[in-house]
Design a protein around this motif. Structure first.
Motif, PDB file in Angstrom:
ATOM      1  N   ILE A  33       0.813  -1.225   0.000  1.00  5.79           N
ATOM      2  CA  ILE A  33       0.000   0.000   0.000  1.00  5.79           C
ATOM      3  C   ILE A  33       0.843   1.270   0.000  1.00  5.79           C
ATOM      4  N   TRP A  37      -2.276   7.728  -3.277  1.00  9.76           N
ATOM      5  CA  TRP A  37      -3.626   7.273  -3.602  1.00  9.76           C
ATOM      6  C   TRP A  37      -4.578   8.450  -3.797  1.00  9.76           C
ATOM      7  N   LEU A 126      -6.500  -4.065   0.210  1.00 11.40           N
ATOM      8  CA  LEU A 126      -6.012  -3.904  -1.154  1.00 11.40           C
ATOM      9  C   LEU A 126      -6.752  -4.867  -2.066  1.00 11.40           C
ATOM     10  N   LEU A 132      -7.690   0.431  -3.427  1.00  9.62           N
ATOM     11  CA  LEU A 132      -7.623   0.298  -1.979  1.00  9.62           C
ATOM     12  C   LEU A 132      -8.978   0.669  -1.385  1.00  9.62           C
TER      13      LEU A 132
END
Length: 154
Positions: A33, A37, A126, A132
């Motif tokens: 991750i 994002w 995820l 996500l």
């Protein structure tokens, strides 16, 4: 003989489809991750990074970083701590203390919502390498809200 060929093709096709479907599942990687994002509302970007054995995230981009009235950078007006209400939103840590639980799940973390000034328990899952699911909740995970974030290509 024709039935045997058909069975062979069906089995071969099923094997290929099964192998292909596993290729889209992200590897069991605690650092998967880490990166930037785009939030579900597409109005902010969160950079997730590793700090020791935990994962955190800060706001690194906003579609409207300045207050339209003051023309100055937006600040954390709704923070319950009056001394923090003048800190800029850009650079603000919104995610903290996430631990990798395995199977592409990061849990036991907190998410701060600057719009309400509230902190919620949070879990991140995820789904593929670039999707996500971020679920903020109060008490148990069943009572909450999920937002889907997309990885920003760098």
């Amino acid at each position: 003989m024709e039935t045997r060929k058909q069975n062979y093709y069906i089995i071969s096709t099923l094997i290929c489809v099964t192998i292909a479907s596993f290729s889209f599942i992200p590897a069991d990687n605690p650092d998967a991750i880490v990166g930037t994002w785009l939030t579900g509302g597409k109005n902010g970007k969160i950079q997730i990074y590793k700090e020791g054995h935990k994962y955190c995230g800060k706001l690194v981009w906003m579609d409207m970083p300045n207050d339209p009235q003051t023309k100055r950078p937006k600040v954390d007006n709704n923070n319950p701590d009056p001394q923090k209400r003048n800190q800029p939103l850009l650079g603000l840590e919104l995610l903290r203390d996430f631990r990798y639980d395995g199977e592409n799940v990061w849990d036991s973390g907190k998410i701060y919502d600057p719009e309400s000034g509230k902190v919620y328990s949070c879990k991140m899952t995820l789904r593929g390498n670039n999707t996500l699911e971020v679920r903020g909740y109060v008490g148990i995970s069943l009572i909450g809200r999920t937002e889907t974030w997309q990885r920003v290509k760098q």
